[in-house]
Structure formats: C-alpha cells, structure tokens
Design a protein around this motif. Structure first.
Motif, PDB file in Angstrom:
ATOM      1  N   LYS A 173       5.703 -18.696  19.282  1.00  0.00           N
ATOM      2  CA  LYS A 173       6.334 -18.421  20.580  1.00  0.00           C
ATOM      3  C   LYS A 173       7.504 -19.369  20.815  1.00  0.00           C
ATOM      4  O   LYS A 173       8.570 -18.958  21.282  1.00  0.00           O
ATOM      5  CB  LYS A 173       5.310 -18.613  21.709  1.00  0.00           C
ATOM      6  N   ILE A 174       7.311 -20.638  20.498  1.00  0.00           N
ATOM      7  CA  ILE A 174       8.386 -21.624  20.694  1.00  0.00           C
ATOM      8  C   ILE A 174       9.572 -21.312  19.774  1.00  0.00           C
ATOM      9  O   ILE A 174      10.724 -21.328  20.202  1.00  0.00           O
ATOM     10  CB  ILE A 174       7.866 -23.065  20.424  1.00  0.00           C
ATOM     11  N   VAL A 175       9.274 -21.001  18.531  1.00  0.00           N
ATOM     12  CA  VAL A 175      10.352 -20.692  17.583  1.00  0.00           C
ATOM     13  C   VAL A 175      11.153 -19.490  18.081  1.00  0.00           C
ATOM     14  O   VAL A 175      12.387 -19.473  18.042  1.00  0.00           O
ATOM     15  CB  VAL A 175       9.778 -20.440  16.159  1.00  0.00           C
ATOM     16  N   LEU A 176      10.434 -18.486  18.612  1.00  0.00           N
ATOM     17  CA  LEU A 176      11.122 -17.289  19.102  1.00  0.00           C
ATOM     18  C   LEU A 176      11.903 -17.540  20.388  1.00  0.00           C
ATOM     19  O   LEU A 176      12.841 -16.811  20.709  1.00  0.00           O
ATOM     20  CB  LEU A 176      10.114 -16.154  19.313  1.00  0.00           C
ATOM     21  N   SER A 177      11.502 -18.565  21.133  1.00  0.00           N
ATOM     22  CA  SER A 177      12.261 -18.846  22.353  1.00  0.00           C
ATOM     23  C   SER A 177      13.498 -19.707  22.071  1.00  0.00           C
ATOM     24  O   SER A 177      14.259 -20.028  22.972  1.00  0.00           O
ATOM     25  CB  SER A 177      11.358 -19.522  23.395  1.00  0.00           C
ATOM     26  N   ASN A 178      13.681 -20.087  20.822  1.00  0.00           N
ATOM     27  CA  ASN A 178      14.884 -20.828  20.413  1.00  0.00           C
ATOM     28  C   ASN A 178      15.567 -20.084  19.265  1.00  0.00           C
ATOM     29  O   ASN A 178      15.756 -20.640  18.180  1.00  0.00           O
ATOM     30  CB  ASN A 178      14.488 -22.240  19.952  1.00  0.00           C
ATOM     31  N   GLN A 179      15.922 -18.824  19.542  1.00  0.00           N
ATOM     32  CA  GLN A 179      16.343 -17.942  18.448  1.00  0.00           C
ATOM     33  C   GLN A 179      17.577 -18.407  17.691  1.00  0.00           C
ATOM     34  O   GLN A 179      17.729 -18.097  16.521  1.00  0.00           O
ATOM     35  CB  GLN A 179      16.591 -16.536  19.002  1.00  0.00           C
ATOM     36  N   ARG A 180      18.467 -19.151  18.363  1.00  0.00           N
ATOM     37  CA  ARG A 180      19.685 -19.529  17.643  1.00  0.00           C
ATOM     38  C   ARG A 180      19.415 -20.539  16.523  1.00  0.00           C
ATOM     39  O   ARG A 180      20.293 -20.818  15.729  1.00  0.00           O
ATOM     40  CB  ARG A 180      20.743 -20.059  18.609  1.00  0.00           C
TER      41      ARG A 180
END
Ligand SMILES: [Zn+2]
Ligand SMILES: [Zn+2]
Length: 417
Positions: free
Chosen positions: A255-262
């Motif tokens: 979830k964290i990785v996906l919330s920092n997509q750039r």
C-alpha cells in the motif's frame, strides 16, 4: 574529512558511517539481525542523518539517535513511510519476544517528525555541503547519496551507494551512476554473479505452475519491503494473480509503495495485481487460501515469525516452498534449507515439504559493482556492506586497478584531505 565506521564494515548489517567535516553527518544507522540484535558500536552526537533506504539493516537503530538529540534525517518519502512501518513492527517484535527495547514509540515519532523529505536530484544545502539523492534501483525510495563540499577542494564529492542494483527490476530502473571523488560502495555480492533475470522468472513461473497443477500450494515467504512487490508484479505479469493470496506485513508495505507511485516504474502492474489478488484479512480468507491450489505470499522473509509459520505447518504433500531471499544464519529459513527444520513456539518442527531457492537479489553482482566504480570514476573507494572476505578481496582488486581502496572494519577511522 574523517570517516568513522560504527557498523556495516567487514559485515552485512548495522550499516552506520559517520562523515565528519565542518559538521557530522551519519549515513544510515541500522541493526544486524543475528541470533540476537546487534547495534552500531556507539550512539554519537551528530548534526544530521542521511537514510539511504528503509531496510532495517540501514534504518533499524535510527530512533536510538533521538534519545538525547533532535537532528534532521534526510531521505525520500517512501523511505520515511516504509521505515516507519518497519520500526513500529520492530517495537512490537521486541515486546513480544520480551527483549529490552532498543527504543520506544516516542523516539520513532521524533525521527518521523524531524524527517526532511527529498526528491531525487533535489539539492539541499547543509553546512558546507550540497546533498543530493539519486535512484539506487534497490527498493522503493532507495537512494545513492552524494555529499559535495561547496568549496573548491580535494576529495570534493563523496558518494555513498547504500544498497544498489545497476540492472533493472520489474518495478525499478537500474541505479543511476553518480560521478565521485570518494566512493563508498556496498560489496554484498562481490564474489557472485546473479542469474539472468528473464531466465530466472521463466523457471520460477514454471515451477509455480507445476506445483499448482499437481494440487499443491506454492508458499512464498518474502520480505515485506521490496521483494514482495517485485514478486507480486512478476506473478501478475504471468497471469497468476487470481491464484495469489497476500498475507502479513507485505499488504501494508505494498500500500505504501503504491501511494508513492513516482518512485517505481510500471506502477500499473503493481496496482492491477493488487486488484486481482486476494488480501487476507480474516480467518475465512486464510482458510480459502489453503483449501485450493494457490500461491500464498507472506512474511517473514526468513521465516522468523509472521503468518508464514502457520501456513508452513498446514501444507499438503504436493506443496512447495519458494525461497527468494538471502537467509541469515540462525534464522528458520537457514535451518530449513540446511537441516530441514524450523523452530516455532519454542518447538522444533521437522519440515518435509520440498523447497527451491530463487536468487531474486536486489543487489548488484560482481560485474555491475565493478562497472559502477569504473563509471563513477573516484580516486578513493571504500568497500563496506559485505563480509570480511568480500570487502577485503574487493579492495585488493581495486588497488591493483590503481584506486586508493579500503576495506575498513567496525571502529576504524579513515582520514582524508
Ligand atoms: Zn537493502
Ligand atoms: Zn543492506
């Protein structure tokens, strides 16, 4: 300029390097997970910390720096979010194991509050330095740190690689090569070449398919941060996501990785995978996962705790365990591979389920380590984050190639102009 090695020198774990010039900057402050936790040799007074990435061998002792001082920590947003997740979990594990806590929630919160978020390539002025972070291609937010003196001087630019992978992964471009005068490089796989990633993926998927077709479960113990997201993406790309169940801390990390997509590439792959896969939230989905021929991806990566221990005891005879990460001596992963047993709830359990090891390393192998140095073109190379044999061999080889090279041990000091 002085470097002092508080950990992570002639060893893997508890990375902690202090750079002292006008001000003191610590680079990483991690723990070493052996039979018991090992910490950097001292908690020095510093002016700032640069955190290369969230893995606990780099971040695990950072909160201890906040007992007696308030200092800024420089790093990327994913490094803040993911280390927050891992440090909170580390406190819970210490409590559960009744180990004297190395720090408390309060110190973790202080660290979070003092964190200064940086983008890759953004320039930050600090004392007589310009600090910049570059993509290390290792995990989400992982950075190569450049600390450049503002004045015209010898040994102007110090570059610290942290953990890096030069060749691309599904979710990461390869590491950026940064020019340096003094290069502090990781040495983990100096004596090794990793297998070709495409071939490895083919073999891995074939093995999973065969396990599922025979009616077994494919159990994938995986580190929550980095490896899990990479494996989820690979499974999705090979059309197996509808059979995928995800349990343990991998969920929160993803979830964290996906919330920092750039900070990742191919973020569509990961977000689609998460739509198609099943997130295990309760006992019923847990049962569902083990009832059919499914893929279960769960923590802990070295089988030292986490939901994986419950699954491993329930596998049918057609199942298989897929080991995809490095297993430290003394962990369940290590004893499973070498002695076919694990210890859970203080009890030794024999494991007869077959296993296979897949080298999905997020570190550079020998050729890429050497290529990085050549293209970064430093005069001085300091080899860290590798065992004694690797770092010493690495430094010797570099000396033969004409570099001034060092393989310091913990406690050593290197003085440069
Ligand atoms: Zn790492
Ligand atoms: Zn590391």
């Amino acid at each position: 300029m002085i470097f002092k090695f508080f950990g992570g020198a002639q060893e893997v774990g508890r990375s902690a390097i202090l750079l002292k010039d006008e001000k003191s900057i610590m680079m990483d402050f991690g723990i070493k997970i052996d039979n018991e936790n090992k910490y950097p040799i001292e908690i020095p007074k510093i002016d700032a910390l640069v955190l290369s990435h969230s893995h606990l061998d780099h971040s695990g002792y950072v909160p201890a720096l906040y007992f007696n001082q308030h200092v800024p920590t420089f790093g990327t947003k994913p490094t803040l979010d993911l280390s927050g997740l891992l440090l909170d979990d580390a406190i819970n594990v210490m409590k559960k194991k009744r180990i004297k806590p190395a720090y408390y929630k309060k110190q973790v919160n202080l660290f979070k509050n003092e964190f200064v978020q940086m983008e890759y390539h953004e320039e930050l002025n600090f004392a007589n330095f310009n600090i910049k972070l570059y993509d290390a291609g290792h995990i989400s937010g992982s950075s190569i740190t450049s600390i450049e003196r503002k004045e015209a001087t010898k040994n102007k630019r110090v570059v610290y690689t942290g953990d890096f992978k030069l060749s691309p992964q599904t979710l990461h471009k390869g590491a950026e090569i940064v020019k340096s005068d003094v290069l502090i490089t990781e040495s983990t796989y100096e004596s090794k070449e990793h297998p070709d990633r495409e071939e490895l993926i083919k073999k891995f998927i074939k093995d999973i398919n065969e396990t599922l077709e025979s009616g077994g479960t494919a159990l994938l113990p995986a580190f929550a941060v980095g490896r899990s997201q990479e494996l989820i993406s690979i499974i999705y790309e090979n059309n197996l996501a509808e059979n995928l169940f995800i349990d343990g801390m991998s969920k929160a990390a993803t979830k964290i990785v996906l919330s920092n997509q750039r900070f990742i590439r191919n973020s569509d792959i990961l977000s689609n995978a998460m739509q198609e896969a099943t997130w295990i939230e309760d006992i019923n989905t847990r049962k569902e996962a083990t009832n059919g021929p499914n893929i279960i991806l769960t923590t802990a990566g070295m089988l030292n705790g986490g939901p994986v221990l419950n699954y491993i005891k329930r596998l049918n005879s057609k199942s298989k365990i897929f080991i995809t990460g490095y297993q430290v001596e003394g962990t369940n992963g290590y004893t499973l591979i070498n002695n076919s047993y694990i210890i859970s709830d203080n009890r030794k359990t024999k494991i007869t389920t077959p296993f296979e090891i897949y080298d999905f390393s997020a570190h550079s192998g020998n050729a890429d380590l050497h290529r990085y140095i050549k293209e970064s073109s430093p005069e001085i190379v300091i080899c860290v984050h590798g065992d004694k044999e690797n770092t010493m061999h690495f430094a010797e080889q570099l000396k033969e190639e004409g570099y001034e090279a060092y393989a310091p041990k913990v406690g050593d000091i290197i003085k440069l102009d």
